[in-house]
Write a protein that holds these residues in place. Sequence first.
Motif, mmCIF file in Angstrom:
data_model
loop_
_atom_site.group_PDB
_atom_site.id
_atom_site.type_symbol
_atom_site.label_atom_id
_atom_site.label_comp_id
_atom_site.label_asym_id
_atom_site.label_seq_id
_atom_site.Cartn_x
_atom_site.Cartn_y
_atom_site.Cartn_z
ATOM 1 N N ALA A 187 0.856 -1.191 0.000
ATOM 2 C CA ALA A 187 0.000 0.000 0.000
ATOM 3 C C ALA A 187 0.887 1.235 0.000
ATOM 4 O O ALA A 187 2.090 1.160 0.286
ATOM 5 C CB ALA A 187 -0.930 0.008 1.209
ATOM 6 N N VAL A 188 0.292 2.379 -0.316
ATOM 7 C CA VAL A 188 1.029 3.642 -0.411
ATOM 8 C C VAL A 188 0.326 4.702 0.422
ATOM 9 O O VAL A 188 -0.908 4.749 0.478
ATOM 10 C CB VAL A 188 1.120 4.113 -1.881
ATOM 11 N N THR A 221 -3.875 5.012 -7.032
ATOM 12 C CA THR A 221 -3.702 3.743 -6.336
ATOM 13 C C THR A 221 -5.020 3.422 -5.621
ATOM 14 O O THR A 221 -5.875 4.304 -5.461
ATOM 15 C CB THR A 221 -2.578 3.806 -5.286
ATOM 16 N N PRO A 222 -5.199 2.198 -5.136
ATOM 17 C CA PRO A 222 -6.395 1.880 -4.353
ATOM 18 C C PRO A 222 -6.439 2.615 -3.014
ATOM 19 O O PRO A 222 -7.457 2.567 -2.317
ATOM 20 C CB PRO A 222 -6.278 0.363 -4.131
ATOM 21 N N TRP A 223 -5.341 3.319 -2.687
ATOM 22 C CA TRP A 223 -5.206 3.916 -1.361
ATOM 23 C C TRP A 223 -5.312 5.432 -1.366
ATOM 24 O O TRP A 223 -5.163 6.067 -0.332
ATOM 25 C CB TRP A 223 -3.863 3.479 -0.751
ATOM 26 N N ASN A 224 -5.584 6.025 -2.521
ATOM 27 C CA ASN A 224 -5.607 7.490 -2.611
ATOM 28 C C ASN A 224 -6.620 8.142 -1.678
ATOM 29 O O ASN A 224 -6.440 9.277 -1.247
ATOM 30 C CB ASN A 224 -5.885 7.926 -4.053
ATOM 31 N N LYS A 225 -7.685 7.443 -1.360
ATOM 32 C CA LYS A 225 -8.717 8.015 -0.491
ATOM 33 C C LYS A 225 -8.190 8.289 0.919
ATOM 34 O O LYS A 225 -8.795 9.057 1.671
ATOM 35 C CB LYS A 225 -9.925 7.092 -0.417
ATOM 36 N N LEU A 262 -5.817 4.039 7.274
ATOM 37 C CA LEU A 262 -5.119 3.157 6.339
ATOM 38 C C LEU A 262 -4.530 1.951 7.070
ATOM 39 O O LEU A 262 -4.614 0.810 6.594
ATOM 40 C CB LEU A 262 -4.029 3.936 5.604
ATOM 41 N N LEU A 263 -3.938 2.192 8.235
ATOM 42 C CA LEU A 263 -3.393 1.088 9.018
ATOM 43 C C LEU A 263 -4.488 0.104 9.420
ATOM 44 O O LEU A 263 -4.292 -1.116 9.385
ATOM 45 C CB LEU A 263 -2.681 1.618 10.264
#
Length: 395
Positions: free
Chosen positions: A36-37, A48-52, A86-87
Amino acid sequence: MAKILVVNKFYYRRGGDCIYTIDLVGLLQSHGHDVAVFAMQHPETLQTPWNKYFPEEVKFGLGTSSFKAILRPFGTADVIQKFNALLDDFKPDIVHLNNIHSQLSPVIAEVAHGRGIKVFWTLHDHKLLCPRYDCLRNGTICEQCLDNLHNVVKHKCLKKSYIASFIAYFEAKKWNRDRLEKCTDQFIAPSQYMLKKMKSGRFTSPKITQLYHFVDEKKYENVDYKKEDYYCFVGRLSPEKGVATLIEAVAQLPYKLKIVGDGPLKEELITKVNKNAFVEFLGFKSWEEVKTIVGKARFIVVPSECNEVLGLVALEALCLGTPVLGARIGGIPELIEEGFSGMTFESRDVEDLKVKIEMMWNARFDYEALAEYSLQKYGSESYYRQLMNIYKQSV
């Protein structure tokens, strides 16, 4: 397979730290890791799937968002909230930090550490040692803050402003060595120079590992090693990169120089060249364009006047089979084996630079052998194995 969260304040091809971060994500994914980023929002940010989870962009300067920008270096609620979310969702085993100061802040290292997650930190600049990142004051090297942080205020090192310098001072005081060491399992220094510099800043030796950056071998395929009659500079056109010194040195030389990049000195440098037919400004170029230009150059010049942590441009050139004429400063000389991969010169010394350009122009190198050796030394597979060992020693 470990789940790894890679963090950098920007996530697009902006500079060396960003390129490394993007390539690291790809490398880890290619070996089967779930990655993840975490970064700051920006119009050019890669999707990325993590931009939110990315906190909103802050800009340092005058404007309505200036107050938020002032607070961000100290660890703000929005960053903490987004990072924790995110974590919670991703549940990483490892957090690998890169450039995080100011726009994200080391608060994320404390958050991860507090949750029992292992934290590794690749160093791309001198921020842990110097409040203004680069150990420069009025264009000259300065390390006074290693002994007394208040020198950053005394000399108005940030933007020649007491206010900006006070903010940098308090940021450094808050994120001091003891605090950073407590929440970081291992600092990764990309050069022997940076390893020694961290030790001189009294960081604990067992907490620091030296590991050179890597290149993605796929980006260096289909190179024919046929050189053309020019040499080049690639980088930001700013004072610390030494391009003004380079322009002065080449004024009387009859060799074609191609300059790739943009920056605050561009117009001044173009004026200084004054229609010199041997100097060509090409502006910003994509990687594929840079690959062609550098790959066909007889050599590149890296004339830095600041202590570069390593020098990604030089490393990339070597992997293209292009020798490097580099300033003897920071980590640059570590990349150069005299006679095989290039030469070095005294940083800021116009005459020495001029003489070495002439020597490089007339020298002969085995370009294919240089590329083969460099790709083996700085290739991704070797880097991956060493990085996994660093992770395992601390996990």
